[in-house]
Design a protein around this motif. Structure first.
Motif, short mmCIF file in Angstrom:
data_model
loop_
_atom_site.label_atom_id
_atom_site.label_comp_id
_atom_site.label_asym_id
_atom_site.label_seq_id
_atom_site.Cartn_x
_atom_site.Cartn_y
_atom_site.Cartn_z
N ALA A 163 0.83 -1.21 0.00
CA ALA A 163 0.00 0.00 0.00
C ALA A 163 0.86 1.26 0.00
O ALA A 163 0.43 2.32 -0.48
CB ALA A 163 -0.93 0.00 1.21
N ALA A 164 2.08 1.14 0.52
CA ALA A 164 3.01 2.28 0.51
C ALA A 164 3.91 2.27 -0.73
O ALA A 164 4.94 2.96 -0.75
CB ALA A 164 3.87 2.23 1.78
N ASP A 165 3.52 1.48 -1.76
CA ASP A 165 4.30 1.34 -2.99
C ASP A 165 5.68 0.76 -2.74
O ASP A 165 6.64 1.06 -3.47
CB ASP A 165 4.43 2.69 -3.73
N GLY A 166 5.79 -0.06 -1.71
CA GLY A 166 7.07 -0.67 -1.37
C GLY A 166 7.25 -2.06 -1.95
O GLY A 166 6.41 -2.56 -2.70
N VAL A 167 8.36 -2.67 -1.59
CA VAL A 167 8.71 -4.00 -2.06
C VAL A 167 8.81 -4.94 -0.87
O VAL A 167 9.43 -4.60 0.15
CB VAL A 167 10.07 -3.99 -2.80
N VAL A 168 8.21 -6.11 -1.00
CA VAL A 168 8.37 -7.18 -0.01
C VAL A 168 9.29 -8.23 -0.62
O VAL A 168 8.98 -8.81 -1.67
CB VAL A 168 7.02 -7.82 0.36
N LEU A 169 10.41 -8.46 0.02
CA LEU A 169 11.34 -9.49 -0.43
C LEU A 169 11.06 -10.76 0.38
O LEU A 169 11.33 -10.82 1.58
CB LEU A 169 12.78 -9.02 -0.23
N ARG A 170 10.49 -11.73 -0.29
CA ARG A 170 10.15 -12.99 0.37
C ARG A 170 11.38 -13.90 0.36
O ARG A 170 11.69 -14.55 -0.64
CB ARG A 170 8.98 -13.67 -0.35
N PHE A 171 12.06 -13.94 1.50
CA PHE A 171 13.27 -14.75 1.60
C PHE A 171 12.92 -16.19 1.92
O PHE A 171 11.93 -16.48 2.60
CB PHE A 171 14.18 -14.19 2.70
N GLY A 172 13.77 -17.09 1.44
CA GLY A 172 13.63 -18.50 1.78
C GLY A 172 14.23 -18.79 3.14
O GLY A 172 14.38 -17.90 3.99
N HIS A 173 14.59 -20.02 3.37
CA HIS A 173 15.19 -20.44 4.64
C HIS A 173 16.59 -19.84 4.70
O HIS A 173 17.47 -20.22 3.92
CB HIS A 173 15.21 -21.96 4.73
N LEU A 174 16.79 -18.91 5.63
CA LEU A 174 18.04 -18.16 5.68
C LEU A 174 19.16 -18.98 6.29
O LEU A 174 18.99 -19.59 7.36
CB LEU A 174 17.85 -16.89 6.50
N TYR A 175 20.31 -18.95 5.61
CA TYR A 175 21.49 -19.57 6.21
C TYR A 175 22.66 -18.61 6.04
O TYR A 175 22.59 -17.63 5.32
CB TYR A 175 21.79 -20.93 5.60
N GLY A 176 23.73 -18.90 6.76
CA GLY A 176 24.87 -18.01 6.81
C GLY A 176 25.21 -17.72 8.26
O GLY A 176 24.58 -18.26 9.19
N PRO A 177 26.17 -16.86 8.53
CA PRO A 177 26.59 -16.56 9.90
C PRO A 177 25.43 -16.08 10.77
O PRO A 177 24.65 -15.23 10.36
CB PRO A 177 27.63 -15.45 9.71
#
Length: 317
Positions: A163-177
């Motif tokens: 609604a705020a003209d933004g972007v939703v980044l749908r991340f998968g299962h996060l890995y890393g430090p």
């Protein structure tokens, strides 16, 4: 561009803040504690302190930061998750995703309408065959009860961001430090202890995202100001639990996972635990590749796990 990162000390934030600085952005990290702010400053960014659930404090912090963009990575996910208590353990994260997101958007609007980029999830899709694109329905039918409140909060976060003209980044299962899949993470400890079986055949399909790839997607979204809506930010290789879990255990030097019938596992981990291991649907990243010109550094979980866990072992040596 001046970028305010809410959740700057989280798994993604720790990769994102230095990357934003490296590509020329001015970075301000929002932290709810002085210790968190000091952590942000140690990597060369500025910091403001505010509780994201305090609307007045957020408004002051955003006015002070005067950002061109607000990156919303707010979560409070516990280090170790009990699937039977998922709703309880995610209560604060749910509030951050609803109230914290609203506070950030309203504060951004008050200072001139900074661009909004929010963190979503790519594994909340209704179970079905094949990798889900962003038009696939979310899990609103036969949803495990422990996941209902989590999904409701994510749905509201997405609604408010779009609604705020933004972007939703749908991340998968996060890995890393700092993630549960890191060598010192809670999931790795459970696998080493032989406590993660293949439930009901291990049919759940996982799409993974390395924290560095999540960070690079945020940078890409900042560059593409014309893009809005939801985008899957995942690697190119969705994989069933029965495929990736034995390989993960092997890389860790852990025992191979045993099999467990779903009915028996339900007594131990509840409906969400069984669904997590046997029903999840993977996600497709084609739209993010096209609209953001984004490419994951780790195109496959297999490559990413080997690289990450080898680095962990080298650091511990």
């Amino acid at each position: 561009m001046r970028v305010l990162v809410a959740g700057a000390t989280g798994v993604i934030g720790r990769s994102l803040v230095p990357l934003l600085g490296a590509v020329g952005h001015e970075v301000v990290g929002l932290s709810r504690s002085v210790a968190g702010a000091e952590q942000v400053c140690r990597v060369g960014a500025a910091a403001v302190v505010a509780d994201a659930l305090d609307a007045e404090a957020v408004a002051r912090a955003v006015r002070e930061a005067a950002p061109d963009a607000v990156v919303n990575m707010l979560t409070a996910i516990p280090e170790e998750i009990n699937p039977r208590k998922l709703a309880e353990q995610f209560a604060l994260t749910n509030r951050l995703r609803v109230e914290g997101t609203r506070n950030l958007i309203e504060a951004a609007r008050a200072v001139g309408g900074a661009r909004i980029i929010s963190q979503g999830l790519a594994y909340g899709y209704q179970p079905d065959a094949g990798a889900a694109d962003e038009d696939a329905p979310l899990w609103h039918s036969r949803t495990p009860k422990q996941f209902v409140s989590v999904l409701a909060a994510l749905t509201e976060l997405e609604r408010a961001t779009v609604a705020a003209d933004g972007v939703v980044l749908r991340f998968g299962h996060l890995y890393g430090p700092g993630s549960i899949y890191a060598a010192d993470g809670s999931f790795a400890r459970q696998v080493r202890a032989g406590k993660v079986p293949l439930v009901g055949g291990g049919h759940a399909v996982f799409s993974f995202t390395h924290a560095d790839d999540a960070a690079s997607a945020v940078v890409a979204a900042l560059d593409r100001t014309e893009v809005s809506g939801a985008l899957n930010i995942v690697d190119d290789s969705p994989a069933a639990l029965r495929e990736w879990l034995p390989r993960y255990a092997e890389i860790l030097g852990a025992p191979a996972p045993k099999s467990a019938p779903a009915a028996l596992a339900r007594l131990a981990v509840g409906g969400w635990g069984v669904a997590f291991m046997n029903e999840l649907r993977g996600a497709d990243n084609a739209r993010a590749r096209l609209r953001l010109n984004w490419r994951p550094r780790f195109t496959s979980w297999a490559e990413g796990f080997v690289t990450e866990l080898d680095a962990d072992r080298a650091a511990a040596a």
